[in-house]
Motif scaffolding. Structure first.
Motif, PDB file in Angstrom:
ATOM      1  N   GLY A 169      -7.678   9.127   5.009  1.00  0.00           N
ATOM      2  CA  GLY A 169      -7.074   9.019   6.313  1.00  0.00           C
ATOM      3  C   GLY A 169      -6.983  10.340   6.779  1.00  0.00           C
ATOM      4  N   GLY A 170      -7.061  10.267   8.254  1.00  0.00           N
ATOM      5  CA  GLY A 170      -7.223  11.558   9.071  1.00  0.00           C
ATOM      6  C   GLY A 170      -6.072  11.872  10.063  1.00  0.00           C
ATOM      7  N   GLN A 192     -11.008   5.835   9.323  1.00  0.00           N
ATOM      8  CA  GLN A 192     -11.514   4.768   9.803  1.00  0.00           C
ATOM      9  C   GLN A 192     -11.628   4.727  11.197  1.00  0.00           C
ATOM     10  OE1 GLN A 192      -8.920   1.501   8.587  1.00  0.00           O
ATOM     11  NE2 GLN A 192      -7.205   2.281   9.908  1.00  0.00           N
ATOM     12  N   GLY A 193     -10.749   5.335  11.779  1.00  0.00           N
ATOM     13  CA  GLY A 193     -10.851   5.358  13.356  1.00  0.00           C
ATOM     14  C   GLY A 193     -11.466   6.975  13.624  1.00  0.00           C
ATOM     15  N   GLY A 203      -3.962   7.233  13.604  1.00  0.00           N
ATOM     16  CA  GLY A 203      -2.838   6.214  12.937  1.00  0.00           C
ATOM     17  C   GLY A 203      -1.496   6.554  13.764  1.00  0.00           C
ATOM     18  N   HIS A 238       1.083   9.825  18.220  1.00  0.00           N
ATOM     19  CA  HIS A 238       2.255   9.638  19.116  1.00  0.00           C
ATOM     20  C   HIS A 238       3.524  10.091  18.465  1.00  0.00           C
ATOM     21  CE1 HIS A 238       3.291   6.334  16.381  1.00  0.00           C
ATOM     22  NE2 HIS A 238       2.196   5.685  16.628  1.00  0.00           N
ATOM     23  N   LEU A 245       8.880  16.942  16.280  1.00  0.00           N
ATOM     24  CA  LEU A 245      10.060  17.852  15.612  1.00  0.00           C
ATOM     25  C   LEU A 245       9.863  18.382  14.352  1.00  0.00           C
ATOM     26  CD1 LEU A 245      13.053  15.457  16.860  1.00  0.00           C
ATOM     27  CD2 LEU A 245      11.430  16.815  18.360  1.00  0.00           C
ATOM     28  N   THR A 248     -15.202   5.698   9.664  1.00  0.00           N
ATOM     29  CA  THR A 248     -15.639   5.223   8.014  1.00  0.00           C
ATOM     30  C   THR A 248     -14.326   4.914   7.474  1.00  0.00           C
ATOM     31  OG1 THR A 248     -17.099   7.301   8.238  1.00  0.00           O
ATOM     32  CG2 THR A 248     -16.667   6.231   6.158  1.00  0.00           C
ATOM     33  N   CYS A 269      -4.162   8.816   1.688  1.00  0.00           N
ATOM     34  CA  CYS A 269      -3.267   9.502   2.625  1.00  0.00           C
ATOM     35  C   CYS A 269      -3.231   8.637   3.825  1.00  0.00           C
ATOM     36  CB  CYS A 269      -3.726  10.831   3.132  1.00  0.00           C
ATOM     37  SG  CYS A 269      -3.618  11.927   1.766  1.00  0.00           S
ATOM     38  N   TRP A 313      -1.059   2.032   5.972  1.00  0.00           N
ATOM     39  CA  TRP A 313      -2.046   1.207   5.378  1.00  0.00           C
ATOM     40  C   TRP A 313      -2.254   1.541   4.055  1.00  0.00           C
ATOM     41  CZ3 TRP A 313      -2.516   3.732  10.236  1.00  0.00           C
ATOM     42  CH2 TRP A 313      -3.102   3.009  11.287  1.00  0.00           C
ATOM     43  N   TYR A 332      10.561   5.946  21.585  1.00  0.00           N
ATOM     44  CA  TYR A 332      11.115   6.724  22.345  1.00  0.00           C
ATOM     45  C   TYR A 332      10.608   6.955  23.857  1.00  0.00           C
ATOM     46  CZ  TYR A 332       6.648   9.494  21.677  1.00  0.00           C
ATOM     47  OH  TYR A 332       5.533   9.895  21.546  1.00  0.00           O
ATOM     48  N   GLU A 346       5.615   3.280  12.423  1.00  0.00           N
ATOM     49  CA  GLU A 346       5.786   4.294  11.259  1.00  0.00           C
ATOM     50  C   GLU A 346       5.933   3.640   9.878  1.00  0.00           C
ATOM     51  OE1 GLU A 346       4.895   7.073  10.001  1.00  0.00           O
ATOM     52  OE2 GLU A 346       6.598   8.640   9.326  1.00  0.00           O
ATOM     53  N   SER A 404       9.064   9.244   9.066  1.00  0.00           N
ATOM     54  CA  SER A 404       9.316   9.748  10.407  1.00  0.00           C
ATOM     55  C   SER A 404       9.472  11.170  10.424  1.00  0.00           C
ATOM     56  CB  SER A 404      10.502   9.259  10.985  1.00  0.00           C
ATOM     57  OG  SER A 404      10.018   8.816  12.451  1.00  0.00           O
TER      58      SER A 404
HETATM   59  C1  LIG Z   1       7.464   7.328  17.653  1.00  0.00           C
HETATM   60  C2  LIG Z   1       7.452   8.225  16.490  1.00  0.00           C
HETATM   61  C3  LIG Z   1       7.842   9.491  16.482  1.00  0.00           C
HETATM   62  C4  LIG Z   1       7.664  10.373  15.303  1.00  0.00           C
HETATM   63  N1  LIG Z   1       8.303  11.820  15.340  1.00  0.00           N
HETATM   64  C5  LIG Z   1       8.126  12.551  14.401  1.00  0.00           C
HETATM   65  C6  LIG Z   1       8.812  14.060  14.596  1.00  0.00           C
HETATM   66  O1  LIG Z   1       9.344  14.220  15.623  1.00  0.00           O
HETATM   67  N2  LIG Z   1       8.739  14.857  13.467  1.00  0.00           N
HETATM   68  C7  LIG Z   1       7.952  14.177  12.420  1.00  0.00           C
HETATM   69  O2  LIG Z   1       7.870  15.016  11.414  1.00  0.00           O
HETATM   70  N3  LIG Z   1       7.400  13.038  12.221  1.00  0.00           N
HETATM   71  C8  LIG Z   1       7.437  12.138  13.091  1.00  0.00           C
HETATM   72  N4  LIG Z   1       7.149  11.086  13.121  1.00  0.00           N
HETATM   73  C9  LIG Z   1       6.289  10.606  11.977  1.00  0.00           C
HETATM   74  C10 LIG Z   1       5.037  10.955  11.736  1.00  0.00           C
HETATM   75  O3  LIG Z   1       4.466  10.630  13.027  1.00  0.00           O
HETATM   76  C11 LIG Z   1       4.416  10.398  10.584  1.00  0.00           C
HETATM   77  O4  LIG Z   1       5.005  10.508   9.427  1.00  0.00           O
HETATM   78  C12 LIG Z   1       2.909  11.088  10.276  1.00  0.00           C
HETATM   79  O5  LIG Z   1       2.175  11.178  11.493  1.00  0.00           O
HETATM   80  C13 LIG Z   1       2.292  10.163   9.357  1.00  0.00           C
HETATM   81  O6  LIG Z   1       1.038  10.928   8.910  1.00  0.00           O
HETATM   82  P1  LIG Z   1       0.031  10.288   7.904  1.00  0.00           P
HETATM   83  O7  LIG Z   1      -1.041  11.111   7.933  1.00  0.00           O
HETATM   84  O8  LIG Z   1       0.816   9.980   6.849  1.00  0.00           O
HETATM   85  O9  LIG Z   1      -0.376   9.081   8.519  1.00  0.00           O
HETATM   86  P2  LIG Z   1      -1.293   8.328   9.852  1.00  0.00           P
HETATM   87  O10 LIG Z   1      -1.329   9.301  10.856  1.00  0.00           O
HETATM   88  O11 LIG Z   1      -0.871   6.935  10.291  1.00  0.00           O
HETATM   89  O12 LIG Z   1      -3.009   8.678   9.235  1.00  0.00           O
HETATM   90  C14 LIG Z   1      -3.293   7.651   8.292  1.00  0.00           C
HETATM   91  C15 LIG Z   1      -4.835   7.658   8.818  1.00  0.00           C
HETATM   92  O13 LIG Z   1      -5.265   6.915   7.583  1.00  0.00           O
HETATM   93  C16 LIG Z   1      -6.205   5.965   8.350  1.00  0.00           C
HETATM   94  N5  LIG Z   1      -6.802   4.925   7.525  1.00  0.00           N
HETATM   95  C17 LIG Z   1      -6.120   3.990   6.895  1.00  0.00           C
HETATM   96  N6  LIG Z   1      -6.808   3.019   6.242  1.00  0.00           N
HETATM   97  C18 LIG Z   1      -7.963   3.409   6.076  1.00  0.00           C
HETATM   98  C19 LIG Z   1      -8.989   3.282   5.302  1.00  0.00           C
HETATM   99  N7  LIG Z   1      -9.188   2.218   4.690  1.00  0.00           N
HETATM  100  N8  LIG Z   1     -10.167   4.308   5.441  1.00  0.00           N
HETATM  101  C20 LIG Z   1     -10.262   5.313   6.123  1.00  0.00           C
HETATM  102  N9  LIG Z   1      -9.015   5.529   6.903  1.00  0.00           N
HETATM  103  C21 LIG Z   1      -8.203   4.886   6.665  1.00  0.00           C
HETATM  104  C22 LIG Z   1      -5.824   5.577   9.672  1.00  0.00           C
HETATM  105  O14 LIG Z   1      -6.635   5.314  10.594  1.00  0.00           O
HETATM  106  C23 LIG Z   1      -5.059   6.661   9.973  1.00  0.00           C
HETATM  107  O15 LIG Z   1      -5.564   7.425  10.976  1.00  0.00           O
HETATM  108  C24 LIG Z   1       7.126   9.974  14.295  1.00  0.00           C
HETATM  109  C25 LIG Z   1       6.632   8.809  14.193  1.00  0.00           C
HETATM  110  C26 LIG Z   1       6.848   7.919  15.269  1.00  0.00           C
HETATM  111  C27 LIG Z   1       6.077   6.517  15.245  1.00  0.00           C
END
Ligand SMILES: Cc1cc2nc3c(=O)[nH]c(=O)nc-3n(C[C@H](O)[C@H](O)[C@H](O)COP(=O)(O)OP(=O)(O)OC[C@H]3O[C@@H](n4cnc5c(N)ncnc54)[C@H](O)[C@@H]3O)c2cc1C
Length: 815
Positions: free
Chosen positions: A16-17, A41-42, A47, A51, A55, A177, A207, A211, A232, A324, A351
């Motif tokens: 997960g990136g 993966q992308g 993910g 967007h 904050l 990948t 991570c 997913w 938003y 999310e 979030s």
């Molecule tokens: C509208 C909105 C507003 C938000 N505002 C805030 C804010 O103001 N402040 C805040 O702290 N948080 C905010 N968040 C929450 C925040 O965006 C998320 O908590 C955070 O981005 C999560 O990060 P992550 O790395 O866990 O997940 P992701 O960014 O989803 O990363 C996971 C990655 O794993 C990859 N992946 C999945 N499966 C596989 C696989 N099998 N093989 C390889 N790669 C894979 C995906 O493609 C993805 O890129 C907001 C969320 C939303 C939707």
């Protein structure tokens, strides 16, 4: 096409990136692990991260969660200098506004907790709030709070900076990948299969954001999260909106607002959320967005128009609806999976993944490198969940409620209502028929109190005495003066048995469990740092068979900890929680009551405190354990589930003229605090050792080696840096404390209350909390200082003591 540099092995593979995966990879390299591969993966950030609103709000309900965000803030400020990649960091502060008096009380409590946690925070006047945020309407407000250190960032840029920093530290990142399978052998992850080929790895880290659940399922690991839509809007330019404007939160209106290119980004946490992807996340959901849903957004928009009249005429440039992941308790999920060794998870960020990503990434990297967390991460520990949490129906219904919790009043003793009743003890229907109000813990329905009528069986939330105060008071009094029965079935129970069971438990327990058959021993399970992994009671049922009784919430955690240390030993661990109901019979008339139902002798000689015997109760044969968590004479009856109804009925019938009544968990809380009994997760956590907790009586350094002994030997005899104290308010009519309040000694902050309740016997608030000692020995002179607890800005004078406020010599339980 396979990249020519694609490795076939790595020390760590991060899946997960998004911000979290990049942060974990970055911090692993900082800790010296260079052979780290991150697979996306992308493309990076595609993910949820890309967007996010960005904050970074620092103050969290739990001190260590605050620390994680504080560290994120420190890191994001300096990442650009380190990597050359901008992060959009701006310390703009944030202003919270209140529409109700209750919210103002909350702000006062927050300000007090912030002081205890070292976060800058002050109550400001409404006029000051208006000056800080001129485009806001303020005539309907009741108060405001200012957090000057809060900030905003550009989430995609922070992630790219972390990725760059990780690469600079040696990590390799492969986009496009996908991980398609987790390889495992002998209960441990050994690598991954990907669309570019297999990679062997010592450690695999999930991570994968929303997913992560399906990746967990591939590996047989429970990652209970569910996607929900989160929305938003962004407006065009608005007069008076400038880049230095603080972040605005109006939680009574469910909204947050941030400046964005001269306009406003406005989003929020509506009370009833909209779960998404019930049938799984669509393939190739890269930089994916969901359709606008103005119906779902309406409640946020209406409230925003109240607060920001300029929105009426502003151009709406973007409607952002992205998914999310949310978890059953609104806290994220971290740690090594209890089902699969070397498989770690950091996902389900509810979030706050941008704010927490830096700190969470470091904490998980430390956990991986050092083999255990370096601070108490229990609120986010993956082991707070069990298999049942992974049920899709449960998750869908629960996340509908969870998203709104962000801005809902965090009332003391607030109960979640969705997906209930779930786990029901065999006594559930009987207690329900007697107007029990149930709370939920680890899915179990547990009676909090018993109301006189069905209509009274509810909680009217408030900061002060709630509607159930007199009912719990009566249960408390009956336990002190007569006898009560309480359904404690949700206790976690394990049988450890086999030739080596004794040896394994001696190594795990800080107390000496070399007790005769029929004896019970209270003990801590410590880690190598000498701090608590758990506390529980070990009952020796036979030379090679032990019943371990531990807290409701600790079932997965304790099974994991004990299971890991069984190793090659000739001993087995079985979770027998569902096999036994537990009925506590407590109070000075407990012996009289039980004697009516059993022929077994119950006097102090035949059945002394701390022993466990098989006895007949009515028609059932049960294990009776003479222990207490309320400080009175009493027995806990471990009743095979199918007999529980009969035993309960017999107790109630036989005890009528003794004044027997039901008691619930609220009464237990006030009773145990009067007695100074500690609770796991509050007074006992991986942040505290037995000397600080005042439990050295349950540590036997001379029994031979055990986990944590070396650390304790090094500490022994030195005055602890902080000490757990009992506090009792000097006046009966103070505001009520609920935990988290600031403790002051001679006017200076020294710590935080861990648990508090109204003590009906001592007649006032009774609390436990750690106070910093400054290296002093805690003796009568030190305790004679002026102690106060800051309850919502009111300083309540309290008496501090090392000893329990009620029956410190323990005469009652030996009666
Ligand atoms: C509208 C909105 C507003 C938000 N505002 C805030 C804010 O103001 N402040 C805040 O702290 N948080 C905010 N968040 C929450 C925040 O965006 C998320 O908590 C955070 O981005 C999560 O990060 P992550 O790395 O866990 O997940 P992701 O960014 O989803 O990363 C996971 C990655 O794993 C990859 N992946 C999945 N499966 C596989 C696989 N099998 N093989 C390889 N790669 C894979 C995906 O493609 C993805 O890129 C907001 C969320 C939303 C939707």
């Amino acid at each position: 096409m396979t990249s020519p540099n694609f490795p076939d092995s790595a020390r760590a593979v991060v899946i997960g990136g998004g911000i979290v995966g990049c942060s974990v990879a970055y911090h692993l390299t900082k800790l010296g692990w260079r052979d780290v591969v991150l697979l996306e993966q992308g493309r990076l950030t595609c993910g949820t991260t890309w967007h996010a609103a960005g904050l970074v709000g620092q103050l969290r309900a739990h001190q260590n969660m605050t620390r994680l965000v504080q560290y994120s803030a420190e890191l994001y400020q300096k990442l650009e200098a380190e990597t050359g990649q901008a992060t959009g960091w701006k310390q703009c502060g944030s202003i919270l506004v209140a529409r109700t008096p209750e919210r103002v009380t909350l702000f006062r409590r927050i300000a007090s907790a912030a002081r205890a946690q070292g976060v800058a925070c002050e109550i400001v006047s409404i006029e000051e709030a208006a000056r800080k945020y001129p485009v806001m309407r303020t005539d309907d407000l009741t108060g405001a709070l200012w957090l000057p250190e809060d900030a905003k960032v550009n989430p995609a840029d922070v992630t790219q900076a972390l990725a760059k920093g990780a690469r600079m530290g040696g990590a390799k990142i492969f986009e496009q990948t996908r991980v398609t399978a987790i390889h495992q052998k002998n209960g441990a992850a050994t690598g991954v299969a990907t669309t570019q080929g297999d990679i062997r790895a010592e450690v695999v880290i999930n991570c994968a954001g929303q997913w992560a659940k399906q990746l967990g399922r591939m590996a047989g690991v429970t990652v209970p999260l569910h996607s929900a839509e989160h929305m938003y809007i962004v407006t065009g330019r608005i007069d008076g909106v400038h880049p230095d404007l603080p972040v605005l939160r109006d939680p009574d209106g469910y909204i947050y607002v941030k400046e964005e290119v001269g306009g406003l980004l406005m989003g929020g946490f509506e009370p009833v959320a909209k779960p998404w992807a019930m049938n799984g996340i669509p393939e190739n959901f890269e930089f994916g967005m969901l359709p606008d849903d103005w119906d779902q957004f309406q409640i946020l928009m209406e409230n925003a128009l109240v607060r920001l009249p300029a929105l009426e005429t502003a151009e709406i440039k973007t409607f952002m609806n992205g998914p999310e992941s949310f978890t059953p308790d609104n806290n994220f999920i971290m740690g090594e999976a209890p089902e699969l060794k070397n498989f770690f998870v950091a996902a389900g960020f509810n979030s706050i993944g941008i704010a927490s990503g830096g700190g969470a990434g470091r904490a998980l990297a430390e956990w991986i490198v050092q083999g255990e967390p370096t601070l108490d991460l229990w609120p986010v520990d993956i082991r707070r969940f069990a298999r049942f949490h992974d049920n899709d129906g449960f998750l869908k219904e629960r996340v509908s409620e969870v998203l709104g919790l962000h801005y809902m009043m965090p009332w003391p003793n607030r109960e979640l209502m969705s997906a209930r009743p779930l786990r029901r003890s065999p006594l559930y229907d009987r207690l329900d028929a007697q107007n029990a109000l149930f709370g939920s813990k680890m899915g179990w329905e547990r009676p909090n109190f018993f109301a006189p009528t069905r209509a009274d069986a509810r909680i009217d939330y408030s900061w002060e005495r709630q509607n159930w105060f007199p009912y719990a008071a009566a249960e408390h009094k009956a336990t002190r003066e007569a006898v009560t029965v309480t359904d404690l079935t949700s206790f976690s129970k394990f049988l450890v048995q086999g030739h080596d069971a004794h040896a394994v438990l001696q190594r795990l327990c800080a107390n000496d469990i070399a007790a005769p058959v029929g004896q019970t021993v209270y003990t801590g399970l410590l880690n190598a740092r000498g701090t608590y992994e758990s506390d529980l009671t070990v009952a020796r049922l036979a030379a090679d068979r032990f019943l371990l009784v531990t807290g409701t919430a600790q079932a997965t955690r304790d099974a994991d900890w004990i299971g890991r240390h069984l190793g090659e030993a000739n001993a087995t661990l079985a979770d027998v929680t569902s096999a036994y109901a537990v009925i506590a019979v407590m109070g000075p008339r407990a012996r009289d009551l039980l004697a009516r139902l059993t022929k077994a002798p119950l006097d102090n000689d035949a059945f002394p405190f701390g022993t466990i015997r098989e006895i007949g109760v009515g028609y059932a044969t049960v294990l009776a354990s003479r222990r207490t968590y309320v400080g009175e004479l009493g027995w806990e009856l471990y009743v095979p589930t199918e007999y529980a109804g009969g035993v309960y009925d017999a107790l109630v019938e036989a005890g009528r003229d003794l004044g027997v009544r039901n008691a619930g968990y609220y009464a237990i809380e006030s009773l145990r605090l009067e007695k100074g009994y500690r609770a796991w997760g509050r007074e006992l956590t991986p942040d505290y050792n037995p000397y600080e907790a005042g439990l050295s009586f349950a540590v036997k350094l001379d029994k031979g080696d055990f986990i944590g002994r070396d650390a304790l030997l090094a500490l022994k005899g030195k005055p602890p840096a902080r000490r757990l104290l009992s506090f009792v308010a000097l006046s009966p009519d103070t505001p009520i404390a609920h935990g988290g309040e600031l403790i002051l000694r001679d006017g200076e902050p020294v710590g935080e209350v861990t648990s508090a309740a109204y003590g009906h016997t001592v007649g006032g608030i009774v609390a436990l909390g750690y106070a910093a000692t400054g290296g002093a020995r805690v003796n009568d002179g030190w305790l004679a200082a002026r102690f106060e607890i800051d309850i919502a800005g009111e300083r309540v004078p309290v008496r501090a003591s090392l000893k329990a406020p009620y029956d410190p010599a323990g005469a009652r339980l030996k009666g």
